[in-house]
Design a protein around this motif. Sequence first.
Motif, PDB file in Angstrom:
ATOM      1  N   ASP A  47      -3.461  17.100   5.826  1.00 43.30           N
ATOM      2  CA  ASP A  47      -3.447  16.345   4.569  1.00 43.30           C
ATOM      3  C   ASP A  47      -2.402  15.243   4.575  1.00 43.30           C
ATOM      4  O   ASP A  47      -2.429  14.353   3.723  1.00 43.30           O
ATOM      5  N   LEU A  48      -1.482  15.305   5.546  1.00 36.41           N
ATOM      6  CA  LEU A  48      -0.478  14.249   5.661  1.00 36.41           C
ATOM      7  C   LEU A  48      -1.128  12.890   5.919  1.00 36.41           C
ATOM      8  O   LEU A  48      -0.560  11.852   5.588  1.00 36.41           O
ATOM      9  N   GLN A  49      -2.350  12.898   6.487  1.00 37.63           N
ATOM     10  CA  GLN A  49      -3.052  11.646   6.747  1.00 37.63           C
ATOM     11  C   GLN A  49      -3.349  10.892   5.450  1.00 37.63           C
ATOM     12  O   GLN A  49      -3.345   9.663   5.426  1.00 37.63           O
ATOM     13  N   LYS A  50      -3.606  11.644   4.370  1.00 34.89           N
ATOM     14  CA  LYS A  50      -3.839  11.000   3.077  1.00 34.89           C
ATOM     15  C   LYS A  50      -2.596  10.244   2.617  1.00 34.89           C
ATOM     16  O   LYS A  50      -2.692   9.145   2.054  1.00 34.89           O
ATOM     17  N   VAL A  51      -1.422  10.858   2.875  1.00 33.81           N
ATOM     18  CA  VAL A  51      -0.170  10.192   2.522  1.00 33.81           C
ATOM     19  C   VAL A  51      -0.004   8.927   3.356  1.00 33.81           C
ATOM     20  O   VAL A  51       0.386   7.868   2.846  1.00 33.81           O
ATOM     21  N   ILE A  52      -0.311   9.003   4.658  1.00 34.77           N
ATOM     22  CA  ILE A  52      -0.196   7.842   5.546  1.00 34.77           C
ATOM     23  C   ILE A  52      -1.130   6.728   5.095  1.00 34.77           C
ATOM     24  O   ILE A  52      -0.747   5.546   5.042  1.00 34.77           O
ATOM     25  N   ASP A  53      -2.368   7.093   4.757  1.00 34.05           N
ATOM     26  CA  ASP A  53      -3.335   6.085   4.296  1.00 34.05           C
ATOM     27  C   ASP A  53      -2.850   5.419   3.010  1.00 34.05           C
ATOM     28  O   ASP A  53      -3.003   4.213   2.831  1.00 34.05           O
ATOM     29  N   SER A  54      -2.274   6.225   2.117  1.00 40.98           N
ATOM     30  CA  SER A  54      -1.757   5.667   0.859  1.00 40.98           C
ATOM     31  C   SER A  54      -0.591   4.716   1.122  1.00 40.98           C
ATOM     32  O   SER A  54      -0.499   3.647   0.498  1.00 40.98           O
ATOM     33  N   ILE A  55       0.280   5.085   2.057  1.00 42.34           N
ATOM     34  CA  ILE A  55       1.415   4.219   2.404  1.00 42.34           C
ATOM     35  C   ILE A  55       0.909   2.904   2.984  1.00 42.34           C
ATOM     36  O   ILE A  55       1.380   1.814   2.619  1.00 42.34           O
ATOM     37  N   ASN A  56      -0.062   2.982   3.897  1.00 40.80           N
ATOM     38  CA  ASN A  56      -0.609   1.770   4.504  1.00 40.80           C
ATOM     39  C   ASN A  56      -1.298   0.881   3.470  1.00 40.80           C
ATOM     40  O   ASN A  56      -1.198  -0.351   3.527  1.00 40.80           O
ATOM     41  N   SER A  57      -1.995   1.507   2.530  1.00 34.56           N
ATOM     42  CA  SER A  57      -2.638   0.732   1.466  1.00 34.56           C
ATOM     43  C   SER A  57      -1.590   0.033   0.607  1.00 34.56           C
ATOM     44  O   SER A  57      -1.751  -1.132   0.212  1.00 34.56           O
ATOM     45  N   LEU A  58      -0.504   0.754   0.318  1.00 32.79           N
ATOM     46  CA  LEU A  58       0.589   0.169  -0.469  1.00 32.79           C
ATOM     47  C   LEU A  58       1.232  -0.992   0.280  1.00 32.79           C
ATOM     48  O   LEU A  58       1.548  -2.033  -0.310  1.00 32.79           O
ATOM     49  N   VAL A  59       1.413  -0.831   1.599  1.00 34.02           N
ATOM     50  CA  VAL A  59       1.987  -1.908   2.417  1.00 34.02           C
ATOM     51  C   VAL A  59       1.071  -3.132   2.389  1.00 34.02           C
ATOM     52  O   VAL A  59       1.527  -4.267   2.212  1.00 34.02           O
ATOM     53  N   ASP A  60      -0.240  -2.901   2.551  1.00 34.87           N
ATOM     54  CA  ASP A  60      -1.193  -4.021   2.526  1.00 34.87           C
ATOM     55  C   ASP A  60      -1.156  -4.742   1.182  1.00 34.87           C
ATOM     56  O   ASP A  60      -1.190  -5.982   1.125  1.00 34.87           O
ATOM     57  N   SER A  61      -1.099  -3.959   0.100  1.00 33.92           N
ATOM     58  CA  SER A  61      -1.033  -4.566  -1.232  1.00 33.92           C
ATOM     59  C   SER A  61       0.251  -5.370  -1.405  1.00 33.92           C
ATOM     60  O   SER A  61       0.242  -6.464  -1.988  1.00 33.92           O
ATOM     61  N   THR A  62       1.356  -4.829  -0.898  1.00 36.41           N
ATOM     62  CA  THR A  62       2.642  -5.522  -1.000  1.00 36.41           C
ATOM     63  C   THR A  62       2.627  -6.832  -0.225  1.00 36.41           C
ATOM     64  O   THR A  62       3.088  -7.870  -0.713  1.00 36.41           O
ATOM     65  N   VAL A  63       2.082  -6.776   0.992  1.00 35.37           N
ATOM     66  CA  VAL A  63       1.996  -7.994   1.818  1.00 35.37           C
ATOM     67  C   VAL A  63       1.123  -9.042   1.141  1.00 35.37           C
ATOM     68  O   VAL A  63       1.464 -10.228   1.098  1.00 35.37           O
ATOM     69  N   THR A  64      -0.013  -8.585   0.589  1.00 35.99           N
ATOM     70  CA  THR A  64      -0.908  -9.515  -0.107  1.00 35.99           C
ATOM     71  C   THR A  64      -0.204 -10.147  -1.299  1.00 35.99           C
ATOM     72  O   THR A  64      -0.293 -11.367  -1.521  1.00 35.99           O
ATOM     73  N   ALA A  65       0.510  -9.325  -2.066  1.00 41.30           N
ATOM     74  CA  ALA A  65       1.230  -9.838  -3.239  1.00 41.30           C
ATOM     75  C   ALA A  65       2.319 -10.827  -2.820  1.00 41.30           C
ATOM     76  O   ALA A  65       2.519 -11.865  -3.469  1.00 41.30           O
ATOM     77  N   MET A  66       3.033 -10.527  -1.727  1.00 44.86           N
ATOM     78  CA  MET A  66       4.083 -11.419  -1.250  1.00 44.86           C
ATOM     79  C   MET A  66       3.502 -12.754  -0.783  1.00 44.86           C
ATOM     80  O   MET A  66       4.062 -13.827  -1.059  1.00 44.86           O
ATOM     81  N   ASN A  67       2.363 -12.677  -0.070  1.00 40.56           N
ATOM     82  CA  ASN A  67       1.721 -13.911   0.395  1.00 40.56           C
ATOM     83  C   ASN A  67       1.223 -14.749  -0.782  1.00 40.56           C
ATOM     84  O   ASN A  67       1.319 -15.979  -0.771  1.00 40.56           O
ATOM     85  N   GLU A  68       0.677 -14.053  -1.787  1.00 46.48           N
ATOM     86  CA  GLU A  68       0.209 -14.775  -2.977  1.00 46.48           C
ATOM     87  C   GLU A  68       1.378 -15.437  -3.702  1.00 46.48           C
ATOM     88  O   GLU A  68       1.266 -16.567  -4.186  1.00 46.48           O
ATOM     89  N   GLU A  69       2.503 -14.718  -3.767  1.00 47.06           N
ATOM     90  CA  GLU A  69       3.683 -15.284  -4.431  1.00 47.06           C
ATOM     91  C   GLU A  69       4.190 -16.509  -3.673  1.00 47.06           C
ATOM     92  O   GLU A  69       4.558 -17.524  -4.286  1.00 47.06           O
ATOM     93  N   LYS A  70       4.197 -16.427  -2.330  1.00 50.40           N
ATOM     94  CA  LYS A  70       4.611 -17.577  -1.530  1.00 50.40           C
ATOM     95  C   LYS A  70       3.662 -18.753  -1.742  1.00 50.40           C
ATOM     96  O   LYS A  70       4.103 -19.904  -1.825  1.00 50.40           O
ATOM     97  N   ALA A  71       2.348 -18.436  -1.798  1.00 54.56           N
ATOM     98  CA  ALA A  71       1.364 -19.502  -2.006  1.00 54.56           C
ATOM     99  C   ALA A  71       1.545 -20.151  -3.376  1.00 54.56           C
ATOM    100  O   ALA A  71       1.416 -21.371  -3.522  1.00 54.56           O
ATOM    101  N   ILE A  72       1.871 -19.325  -4.386  1.00 49.47           N
ATOM    102  CA  ILE A  72       2.097 -19.862  -5.732  1.00 49.47           C
ATOM    103  C   ILE A  72       3.323 -20.764  -5.750  1.00 49.47           C
ATOM    104  O   ILE A  72       3.312 -21.846  -6.343  1.00 49.47           O
TER     105      ILE A  72
END
Length: 384
Positions: A125-150
């Motif tokens: 079940d630790l894989q679910k935690v890893i997937d959630s962390i990776n999803s959070l990282v992807d969302s953070t990167v996307t938000a940071m890139n959007e902020e830079k673009a803005i």
Amino acid sequence: MAKQRVKLTAAEKSELFAEAVITIVLLLLLDLSVVILIYLTVLQNKNLVNGIFFLKKTITFAGGHHLWSWHNIFIGIMAVGDLLVLYWRLIRRYHQMQLRHVISELHYIANGHFDHTISFKVKTDLQKVIDSINSLVDSTVTAMNEEKAIEKSKDELISNVSHDIRTPLTSIIGYLGLLKSGISDLADQQKYIDIAYSKAEQMKSLAHDLLEYTTLQSTTTKLNLAPLHLYSMLEQVEAGFELEAEKKQIGFNIEVRPKDLTIQADPEKLVRVYNNLITNALKYGSGATQINLIANLVNKSQVELRVENNGAKIPADSLKKIFDRFYRVETSRNTKTGGTGLGLAITKSIVDLHHGQIRCESDDSWTRFIITLPLGSSKAKNTA
């Protein structure tokens, strides 16, 4: 890229080996103690010995084979149990090591490496935690890139507005200075006044377009949806450009299929779309003799609108940027055509508000602005 399993370090492998050795030694000692206790118990009870002997003689298998010695069977059962315990201990320790690796990766991410993802996989079940962390990282990167673009977009907006305001303002100040000095004759004074007035109108147009563009970009902007008869609207739009088109010897052609085609849209904003596209064709469609206003029903849920002109071809490189604000096809940022560079950006914003799409195609024969809009109001933003 496929994810790999957790790679153990040399220290962790040694730790796992030590865990196995210690577990085996403890199990052997436990087994020896149990065997001795049971053996002593059996020897002290004659009835139990006789019972076991009776069972061995009574229970036979195929070929007349009797049951093995009871202690051999018991030792075999204990060996199987020992293997299960050993496996459980090792897999438990291995999962603890996996958790340590995940925690280590989290610390690495928390130290500022926000674009780092956990690249290994596990079968728990630790894989679910890893997937959630990776999803959070992807969302953070996307938000940071959007902020830079803005931020970049804001800087470009300030730079472009400053340039477009400074140019006519410099001219206005210059000509007003000449008038103030009183060294010019009456004919020159009228000329300077006309130029200053023209530049002031240019600044007014820029301010108006900039305000409209920023308003359309606001998340609170809503549409006033109403049934819109396309053929009637196109006739009215065409009438507004008739005189200017005649001066340039350009003819209009209106085609609506079916002719009674009606959509749910904001009439005022959609008229602005057509005004911008037709104005663009008249200003930049060098050599054009025909402008087509076409509306077709694509299916039960979509309508396609086209504004076409047979003027000069738009370069392929410019087609990719044509809807960017302040972009002009001209190589220099001159304003001889009177454009602010916001017309097509405003057009795209209005189409986006209608949850539609717009694209531009251009070849040696025709330049086409193609808009796809939802037929009904279910996919458009409505006013409260």
